[in-house]
Motif scaffolding. Structure first.
Motif, PDB file in Angstrom:
ATOM      1  N   ASP A  52      65.852   1.105  64.129  1.00  0.00           N
ATOM      2  CA  ASP A  52      67.293   1.186  64.112  1.00  0.00           C
ATOM      3  C   ASP A  52      67.753   1.466  65.652  1.00  0.00           C
ATOM      4  O   ASP A  52      66.946   1.423  66.492  1.00  0.00           O
ATOM      5  CB  ASP A  52      67.950   2.149  63.005  1.00  0.00           C
ATOM      6  N   VAL A  53      69.129   1.752  65.730  1.00  0.00           N
ATOM      7  CA  VAL A  53      69.446   1.963  67.112  1.00  0.00           C
ATOM      8  C   VAL A  53      69.083   3.090  67.622  1.00  0.00           C
ATOM      9  O   VAL A  53      69.484   3.305  68.839  1.00  0.00           O
ATOM     10  CB  VAL A  53      71.240   1.746  67.105  1.00  0.00           C
ATOM     11  N   ILE A  54      68.475   4.061  67.107  1.00  0.00           N
ATOM     12  CA  ILE A  54      68.034   5.394  67.465  1.00  0.00           C
ATOM     13  C   ILE A  54      66.591   5.550  67.346  1.00  0.00           C
ATOM     14  O   ILE A  54      66.072   6.721  67.661  1.00  0.00           O
ATOM     15  CB  ILE A  54      68.679   6.694  67.035  1.00  0.00           C
ATOM     16  N   GLY A  55      65.999   4.416  67.117  1.00  0.00           N
ATOM     17  CA  GLY A  55      64.468   4.507  67.395  1.00  0.00           C
ATOM     18  C   GLY A  55      63.718   4.784  66.108  1.00  0.00           C
ATOM     19  O   GLY A  55      62.479   4.749  66.169  1.00  0.00           O
ATOM     20  N   ARG A  56      64.453   4.708  64.986  1.00  0.00           N
ATOM     21  CA  ARG A  56      63.570   5.249  63.863  1.00  0.00           C
ATOM     22  C   ARG A  56      62.830   4.045  63.038  1.00  0.00           C
ATOM     23  O   ARG A  56      63.678   2.923  62.921  1.00  0.00           O
ATOM     24  CB  ARG A  56      64.537   6.009  62.968  1.00  0.00           C
TER      25      ARG A  56
ATOM     26  N   LEU B 172      71.644   0.483  42.108  1.00  0.00           N
ATOM     27  CA  LEU B 172      72.667  -0.562  42.971  1.00  0.00           C
ATOM     28  C   LEU B 172      73.815   0.091  42.914  1.00  0.00           C
ATOM     29  O   LEU B 172      74.600   0.228  44.126  1.00  0.00           O
ATOM     30  CB  LEU B 172      72.976  -1.734  42.062  1.00  0.00           C
ATOM     31  N   ILE B 173      74.514   0.883  42.120  1.00  0.00           N
ATOM     32  CA  ILE B 173      75.743   1.354  42.193  1.00  0.00           C
ATOM     33  C   ILE B 173      75.725   2.628  43.200  1.00  0.00           C
ATOM     34  O   ILE B 173      76.451   3.059  43.924  1.00  0.00           O
ATOM     35  CB  ILE B 173      76.027   1.958  40.749  1.00  0.00           C
ATOM     36  N   GLY B 174      74.626   3.316  43.191  1.00  0.00           N
ATOM     37  CA  GLY B 174      74.232   4.397  43.996  1.00  0.00           C
ATOM     38  C   GLY B 174      74.268   3.832  45.405  1.00  0.00           C
ATOM     39  O   GLY B 174      74.907   4.521  46.576  1.00  0.00           O
ATOM     40  N   ALA B 175      73.475   2.924  45.550  1.00  0.00           N
ATOM     41  CA  ALA B 175      73.388   2.034  46.937  1.00  0.00           C
ATOM     42  C   ALA B 175      74.882   1.646  47.255  1.00  0.00           C
ATOM     43  O   ALA B 175      75.315   1.813  48.702  1.00  0.00           O
ATOM     44  CB  ALA B 175      72.456   1.096  46.882  1.00  0.00           C
ATOM     45  N   SER B 176      75.927   1.312  46.702  1.00  0.00           N
ATOM     46  CA  SER B 176      77.181   1.025  46.835  1.00  0.00           C
ATOM     47  C   SER B 176      77.967   2.164  47.333  1.00  0.00           C
ATOM     48  O   SER B 176      78.556   2.036  48.449  1.00  0.00           O
ATOM     49  CB  SER B 176      78.073   0.268  45.659  1.00  0.00           C
ATOM     50  N   LEU B 177      77.778   3.299  46.705  1.00  0.00           N
ATOM     51  CA  LEU B 177      78.406   4.585  46.969  1.00  0.00           C
ATOM     52  C   LEU B 177      78.160   4.994  48.325  1.00  0.00           C
ATOM     53  O   LEU B 177      78.716   5.355  49.398  1.00  0.00           O
ATOM     54  CB  LEU B 177      78.160   5.591  46.075  1.00  0.00           C
ATOM     55  N   SER B 178      76.715   4.948  48.712  1.00  0.00           N
ATOM     56  CA  SER B 178      76.033   5.373  49.982  1.00  0.00           C
ATOM     57  C   SER B 178      76.611   4.246  50.807  1.00  0.00           C
ATOM     58  O   SER B 178      76.740   4.777  52.067  1.00  0.00           O
ATOM     59  CB  SER B 178      74.724   5.281  50.019  1.00  0.00           C
ATOM     60  N   PHE B 179      76.651   3.065  50.671  1.00  0.00           N
ATOM     61  CA  PHE B 179      77.412   2.214  51.530  1.00  0.00           C
ATOM     62  C   PHE B 179      78.687   2.318  52.279  1.00  0.00           C
ATOM     63  O   PHE B 179      78.989   2.232  53.349  1.00  0.00           O
ATOM     64  CB  PHE B 179      77.469   0.635  50.944  1.00  0.00           C
ATOM     65  N   VAL B 180      79.497   2.873  51.404  1.00  0.00           N
ATOM     66  CA  VAL B 180      80.830   3.386  51.960  1.00  0.00           C
ATOM     67  C   VAL B 180      80.904   4.695  52.323  1.00  0.00           C
ATOM     68  O   VAL B 180      82.016   5.662  52.488  1.00  0.00           O
ATOM     69  CB  VAL B 180      82.029   3.098  50.946  1.00  0.00           C
ATOM     70  N   GLY B 181      79.703   5.546  52.251  1.00  0.00           N
ATOM     71  CA  GLY B 181      79.660   6.763  52.935  1.00  0.00           C
ATOM     72  C   GLY B 181      79.872   7.978  51.746  1.00  0.00           C
ATOM     73  O   GLY B 181      80.209   9.136  52.196  1.00  0.00           O
ATOM     74  N   LEU B 182      79.833   7.718  50.620  1.00  0.00           N
ATOM     75  CA  LEU B 182      80.007   8.681  49.508  1.00  0.00           C
ATOM     76  C   LEU B 182      78.835   9.083  48.695  1.00  0.00           C
ATOM     77  O   LEU B 182      78.833   9.755  47.737  1.00  0.00           O
ATOM     78  CB  LEU B 182      80.975   7.959  48.454  1.00  0.00           C
ATOM     79  N   GLY B 183      77.477   8.612  49.402  1.00  0.00           N
ATOM     80  CA  GLY B 183      76.322   9.044  48.597  1.00  0.00           C
ATOM     81  C   GLY B 183      75.730  10.059  49.412  1.00  0.00           C
ATOM     82  O   GLY B 183      76.267  10.915  50.117  1.00  0.00           O
ATOM     83  N   GLU B 184      74.359   9.978  49.592  1.00  0.00           N
ATOM     84  CA  GLU B 184      73.510  10.757  50.401  1.00  0.00           C
ATOM     85  C   GLU B 184      74.023  10.660  51.807  1.00  0.00           C
ATOM     86  O   GLU B 184      74.327   9.554  52.304  1.00  0.00           O
ATOM     87  CB  GLU B 184      72.047  10.258  50.403  1.00  0.00           C
ATOM     88  N   GLN B 185      73.888  11.572  52.509  1.00  0.00           N
ATOM     89  CA  GLN B 185      74.440  11.711  53.846  1.00  0.00           C
ATOM     90  C   GLN B 185      73.127  11.802  54.989  1.00  0.00           C
ATOM     91  O   GLN B 185      72.230  12.317  54.603  1.00  0.00           O
ATOM     92  CB  GLN B 185      75.380  13.155  54.008  1.00  0.00           C
TER      93      GLN B 185
ATOM     94  N   SER C 252      74.500  -3.491  59.134  1.00  0.00           N
ATOM     95  CA  SER C 252      75.742  -4.666  59.108  1.00  0.00           C
ATOM     96  C   SER C 252      76.608  -4.529  60.370  1.00  0.00           C
ATOM     97  O   SER C 252      77.137  -5.736  60.706  1.00  0.00           O
ATOM     98  CB  SER C 252      76.605  -4.433  57.817  1.00  0.00           C
ATOM     99  N   ARG C 253      76.665  -3.540  61.073  1.00  0.00           N
ATOM    100  CA  ARG C 253      77.447  -3.541  62.226  1.00  0.00           C
ATOM    101  C   ARG C 253      76.811  -4.355  63.427  1.00  0.00           C
ATOM    102  O   ARG C 253      77.532  -4.550  64.355  1.00  0.00           O
ATOM    103  CB  ARG C 253      77.596  -2.221  62.546  1.00  0.00           C
ATOM    104  N   TYR C 254      75.732  -4.493  63.239  1.00  0.00           N
ATOM    105  CA  TYR C 254      74.839  -5.197  64.307  1.00  0.00           C
ATOM    106  C   TYR C 254      74.239  -6.483  63.867  1.00  0.00           C
ATOM    107  O   TYR C 254      73.232  -7.102  64.694  1.00  0.00           O
ATOM    108  CB  TYR C 254      73.563  -4.339  64.821  1.00  0.00           C
TER     109      TYR C 254
ATOM    110  N   MET D 128      67.608  -4.781  60.439  1.00  0.00           N
ATOM    111  CA  MET D 128      68.416  -3.357  60.014  1.00  0.00           C
ATOM    112  C   MET D 128      69.203  -3.540  58.520  1.00  0.00           C
ATOM    113  O   MET D 128      69.033  -2.568  57.903  1.00  0.00           O
ATOM    114  CB  MET D 128      69.456  -2.812  61.052  1.00  0.00           C
ATOM    115  N   THR D 129      69.482  -4.698  58.271  1.00  0.00           N
ATOM    116  CA  THR D 129      70.133  -4.880  56.934  1.00  0.00           C
ATOM    117  C   THR D 129      69.407  -5.598  56.002  1.00  0.00           C
ATOM    118  O   THR D 129      69.386  -5.175  54.781  1.00  0.00           O
ATOM    119  CB  THR D 129      71.427  -5.634  57.284  1.00  0.00           C
ATOM    120  N   ILE D 130      68.589  -6.589  56.550  1.00  0.00           N
ATOM    121  CA  ILE D 130      67.864  -7.455  55.474  1.00  0.00           C
ATOM    122  C   ILE D 130      66.768  -6.807  55.007  1.00  0.00           C
ATOM    123  O   ILE D 130      66.747  -6.767  53.617  1.00  0.00           O
ATOM    124  CB  ILE D 130      67.386  -8.541  56.252  1.00  0.00           C
TER     125      ILE D 130
END
Length: 295
Positions: free
Chosen positions: A76-80, A225-238, A252-254, A261-263
């Protein structure tokens, strides 16, 4: 006195159920996928190529690298390492599904049994009207609304999904219990003085288990899938805890330049849902009354 051979009977039942399950080859594939995901989650520290990348880790020298022999899914963008983070994200996804269903299923089933058995009474009216209110709201919208009110973390995301999930089991069990309450074995148990608890949990519930287990197997993937959707908008795991939805969102921003990173996180979500859906089909066939081969 003849002592029944319980071990042979148990073995026979296992063989019969496995035969019915294995007739659908896609279900066997689904079982293999599910087992692989579970084992990967349990053994994540030993399987992940770079376990330290699942936490607070930065390596700008290797940032934004495309898939290669060293980083199979890129970085990713910070090398992970993307692959390592996907492997660790399976833990949170499966944990969410386990907790949500462990709470939503008993609650929904109990309410459905009560409403179905006492159909036509105030108990039925109160339970089913509340259920209808929850079902009238789109599930994802309801989960987003609840999660948005609470502090964004995994626990609150599970609470949000649980609140929206139990009505589906209530509605399903309600229909079956409403029908079973008029069966002779239920009426007979009532006539001989059996208690309400005995009738509900010994007579009615066992006849509802097959659809319940089938739905549970199918629901695991959709809860994830619902959990991933919540995480997608920043409401899940931080962050920095890896989450499939958060990884898809960040990547998705890149797009399309850094497509990996997305696929790859998206493919992981699809794989989990596919595995549990195929497994659910096999469970349905296994628990169905009668064998297709004898029809």
């Amino acid at each position: 006195m003849i002592v029944p051979d319980f071990s042979s009977r148990f073995k026979e039942n296992v063989q019969k159920n496995w035969y019915k399950f294995s007739r659908n080859k896609l279900s066997v594939i689904g079982l293999a996928i599910v087992l692989a995901v579970i084992l990967t989650a349990l053994l994540a520290p030993f399987i992940a190529p770079y376990p330290e990348h699942a936490g607070k880790f930065v390596d700008y020298q290797n940032a934004n690298l495309a898939p290669s022999a060293k980083y199979l899914c890129g970085t990713d963008v910070i090398g992970r390492d993307i692959l390592s983070r996907i492997i660790f994200s399976f833990r949170g996804a499966l944990f969410m599904a386990l907790v949500v269903l462990a709470i939503a299923v008993p609650v929904g089933v109990l309410l459905g049994l009560l409403a179905g058995y006492f159909k036509g009474t105030w108990i039925d009216t109160v339970i089913m009207r509340i259920t209808d209110i929850f079902l009238a709201v789109p599930p994802l919208l309801l989960a987003l609304a609840i999660a948005a009110v609470l502090e964004p973390n995994l626990t609150n995301a599970m609470i949000a999904v649980t609140v929206m999930w139990w009505p589906w089991y209530t509605r399903m069990v309600y229909g079956m219990a409403s029908s079973l309450r008029n069966e002779y074995f239920v009426i007979g148990a009532d006539l001989i003085g059996a208690g309400r608890g005995h009738i509900l949990f010994k007579e009615v519930l066992p006849n509802c288990l097959s659809p319940i287990f089938t739905k549970m197997a199918l629901d695991v993937g959709w809860v994830i899938l619902i959990g991933a959707s919540l995480s997608f908008v920043g409401l899940g795991e931080q962050p920095p805890t890896p989450s499939l939805g958060q990884m898809v969102s960040d990547g998705s921003r890149y797009m399309p330049d850094s497509w990996w990173m997305t696929i790859f996180p998206s493919l992981a979500i699809v794989l989990i849902i596919l595995g549990f859906n195929l497994l659910g089909d096999g469970v349905r066939d296994m628990l169905a009354k009668g064998e297709k081969g004898n029809e």
